[in-house]
Structure formats: C-alpha cells, structure tokens
Design an enzyme around this catalytic site. Sequence first.
Site, PDB file in Angstrom:
ATOM      1  N   LYS A   1       2.787   0.763   1.937  1.00  0.00           N
ATOM      2  CA  LYS A   1       3.211   2.104   1.118  1.00  0.00           C
ATOM      3  C   LYS A   1       2.997   3.395   1.970  1.00  0.00           C
ATOM      4  O   LYS A   1       2.229   3.213   2.616  1.00  0.00           O
ATOM      5  CB  LYS A   1       2.587   2.081  -0.105  1.00  0.00           C
ATOM      6  CG  LYS A   1       2.762   0.810  -1.130  1.00  0.00           C
ATOM      7  CD  LYS A   1       2.118   0.836  -2.367  1.00  0.00           C
ATOM      8  CE  LYS A   1       2.024  -0.263  -3.146  1.00  0.00           C
ATOM      9  NZ  LYS A   1       1.484  -1.286  -2.401  1.00  0.00           N
TER      10      LYS A   1
ATOM     11  N   ASP B   1       0.623  -4.454   5.284  1.00  0.00           N
ATOM     12  CA  ASP B   1       0.594  -3.086   4.760  1.00  0.00           C
ATOM     13  C   ASP B   1       0.456  -2.142   6.040  1.00  0.00           C
ATOM     14  O   ASP B   1      -0.349  -2.691   6.879  1.00  0.00           O
ATOM     15  CB  ASP B   1       0.233  -2.544   3.245  1.00  0.00           C
ATOM     16  CG  ASP B   1      -1.524  -3.073   3.621  1.00  0.00           C
ATOM     17  OD1 ASP B   1      -2.081  -2.471   4.779  1.00  0.00           O
ATOM     18  OD2 ASP B   1      -2.211  -3.256   2.372  1.00  0.00           O
TER      19      ASP B   1
ATOM     20  N   MET C   1      -8.461   7.808  -0.770  1.00  0.00           N
ATOM     21  CA  MET C   1      -6.954   8.170  -1.179  1.00  0.00           C
ATOM     22  C   MET C   1      -6.879   9.516  -1.837  1.00  0.00           C
ATOM     23  O   MET C   1      -6.152   9.459  -2.644  1.00  0.00           O
ATOM     24  CB  MET C   1      -6.269   7.247  -1.540  1.00  0.00           C
ATOM     25  CG  MET C   1      -6.290   5.683  -1.100  1.00  0.00           C
ATOM     26  SD  MET C   1      -5.612   4.288  -2.019  1.00  0.00           S
ATOM     27  CE  MET C   1      -7.083   4.221  -3.201  1.00  0.00           C
TER      28      MET C   1
END
Length: 513
Positions: free
Chosen positions: A57, A35, A172
Amino acid sequence: MAGKVYLVGAGPGDARLITVKGWQCMQKGDVVVYDRLASPRLLGLMKPGAEKIYVGKLPDRHTMKQEDINRLLVDLALEGKTVIRLKGGDPTIFGRVGEEAELLRQHGIPYEIVPGITSAISVPAYAGIPVTHRDIASSLSIITGHESPDKLDRSIHWDKVTNATGTLIFLMGVAKIGYISEQLIRHGRSPETPIALIRWGTRAEQETLVGTLADIEARVKEAGFKPPAVIVVGEVVRQREQLKWAEDMPLFGKRILVTRARSQASSLVQCIEDLGGEPYEFPVLETRLPQGEEQYGQIREALTRLHEYDWVFFTSVNGVDYFFQHLEREGKDIRSLHKARIAAVGPATCTALRSRGVAAEQLTGNFQAEGIIEMYGREMQAGQKVLLPRGNLARAWLPDQLRELGLEVTEASLYETVPADVRDDELISLLEQGAVHAITFTSSSTVTYFIRALRQMGIENPPDLLKDIMIAVIGPVTGKTAEEEGLKVGLMAEEATIDSLVNALCVWNKRTE
C-alpha cells in the site's frame, strides 16, 4: 491438497533483522506475497522459480484491498502452494494478521505466524533512542496514528493514553502529527516534551527529525518530512545525542548495488553491511562447469600434464575453485604439480589456495595479470611450461605476453561465465527514483552483463539512467570497460581487492557528508 501459509514478519527494513525462522521460510516458499515495507533484498532469498506478488500500500493508493489479499492467500494455498505472506515489522502489530489468519482457518488451511522485529522498538534503536530507560521511562505504549482525527478519537482514549506510560510510540502518524501533538498537550503532556520522527529506519534513507510537541508540526512542514516514520514521544528522545550510532558508520545512508555473481558477492555484501551501508544484490552473471565434451577434453589434456609445468598462475578465486573440482573429477591431486612454482593474483586467490593446503606465492603491488609479468618476467626462461587455470572470458593479454617471452602456455578454461537469468523490477524502480547511490563493478564482465541486463529490462539508454550514480570499479581494466560502455567512473580501488574498493567507497561517503 491445500498448501500452507506462513505469515512472516520481515522486520523493520534492514534485511538482516528478519528472524532466522523467517529467513528459512523465505527459502522454501512457492510464492511470496509482500508489501513495500519489506526489504527488496529479502526477495533474493526466494528459491529458483518462486513467484512474487506485490500487494503493498502507498499513502495515496492501495495496490490491493485487504479483503482481496486475504482471499489471495486462500486461493494460492488451495492450489497446493507454500505461501509466504511477508509483512513489514511484526505481523501482529497493526499488521492485520488476525484477519488473514481467520479466513485461512475458515477454509481449513494450515498456517503459522512467524513473529518479526517490530519497527516500534528497532527503528528508535537505530536512531539511538532506547524506548525504555532505567532512570527515565519504565513503560511504553504502541499506538496507531494512521487513522483520521475522528477515528483516532474513537480508537484512542487520549485522557488515558497520554500519561499512561513514560514513552509513547505512534506508528504511521506523520500526516496527523499536528493533531497528535495537540491532543497530547491538551491532555497533560508538557509542550516541551521531546519528540522524534524516524523515517525509513534501518534503511539507507533513514532520517531523524527531533523537536518538541509544541514545534514538531512546523518542523515537519519545513523539512518536507514524509512517511513512513515511527514517532517517539517522551524523555527517552534526549538519549539520542549520546547514543546515536548508525549515522556515524562509514557507509551510513548509502545503498550500494553489487553486481558480482551470487556465489562471489558475499564478501562484498558483508563488508558493506558491516560499515553501515545497504547492499543491493543484482547478480548479473553466474559461473558453471563447461557444457561441451570438447572443452572437457581440453581440460583432461591439461591435467594429464601437471607434472610438466614450471609455472601455474591462478588469477581468481573461481580459477582455484574449479581447478580443484576438475582435479577431483579426474582422480588427481595437487602432488602432480611438484615441479611448478604456484603463484596467486590477489590476497583472496591466495587465501583460497591456502584453504586447500597450497601455500602459493602472492603477487605484491599490482593485483592483476600485468603484475605477473612485472614480478616474474625476469625469472622466466624460454621453453618453460605455464598453466593458466581460468574462465572462458579471461583476457588474452597474459598468455600473449608469456608467449612473447618464449614460454609454452596452456590455457585451461575450467569454467564458463554466462549471463544470469534475472529480471528485477524493484531495481529499475530504485534506479529511476535515484535511490541507488553507488554501483560496484569487480570485473569487466560485470560491467558488460549489467548494461546488457538493463537493456533487456527495457532501459534503452543505460548510461543516461546511471549518470548521477557513483560508479566504483576494482581496477583500471574494469574502469576502461565501464567507460567504453558510456559510464563515468568516479571511484577506483587503489589495489584490485574488495577491501580496497570498500575503502574507496568509505572515503567518498565521508566527502559527501
């Protein structure tokens, strides 16, 4: 027979912060599923021919749904492959490794979970913030901040979390910073509680924003602060002013492209890392033994006359390495050069010879072929014999000058320099985003092959793509080649050495602070 899956934590960003076991896994995988939080440099550890699949993502889109990633790992393993699932940070902390491992177990596929260094502790450390401190905070909580406010309220018991530990770490949560601050204040934290957001910690883009719970949302909006970032709440944030260290390193904040052959790049990469920069390796060439019998015949001829040479000039480390390979191949040793004066161009070449028991004379001043004439021209006599152990792309200037002085010159092309078979979509993306700050060239061939590689990867006008990037060269010959290719040279090493090139980069970075 099914293969095996390694669920590997890549660490927070700096490639060196992967574990030793994770490093070893990267070198044996048939396919790497990764990722965007994994360092691009880690992909350089893949074994030749290994496949890489990007499933990362982005905030506004998902390249692949988690269910599809789980299924992909199963399918790849059922093909008998060794699969590396490379996940940013630690795979067990909001990494959904449990879902991936569960499906693997259901299909009878063996797997290992390889822990990684979580961003929750390492990113604050790179910003000078210890998440615990004997006098300030003896406990911490790691909390997801990625969900929508209603989901956050269902997954987080704010009345319990707010004051449960001294330090709160939110991962996040940049987009929800206002809501997070509001809930913490509402449930008992002082509005003056210090808070820090560290974006892309341990990477070249590392950026830290400090405020209080009362004003952090306004600061984030004013700065245009974007994810991904680690959020630290608590009194430990005040330690940053005393303990910050990464920002003080000479090459902090700079991603520097290294174009040397992979076998030669280690010293330059190490220097950049030691000084706080982020090297990005893109080996545009490789060296190899000559491929034709005719070339070997010429080498054998040169080596049968070792006892005749009056001078031997080694102009590169490669020349030294391949010279001794051919000596061993032909059953000879260095004693045959008992008559010759042996000189080395540059300290690295001299060190390479000394490691093999040869105390060569080292050029002073100009560490290029021109320096040989400057230093020894008056001592050379017409009729003397010279051996030049070099590669197939070495310049004709030196042998031409020696012949003009009346010397008998033998050029031994001991190795070939050829373009590396590389394609790097990550590099193109970084260049287009302006995320590469400097490019180093240590020879004319690295310039030529780099421009050629860009064109092969679809860049029609490489100089235009590189116009805003600092071009750093090791000497005037390399600089001239770069300019002929349409590049604007901004830095040139004072001496033709890696140390001098890196020093020039440090001076440049200090000027741009």
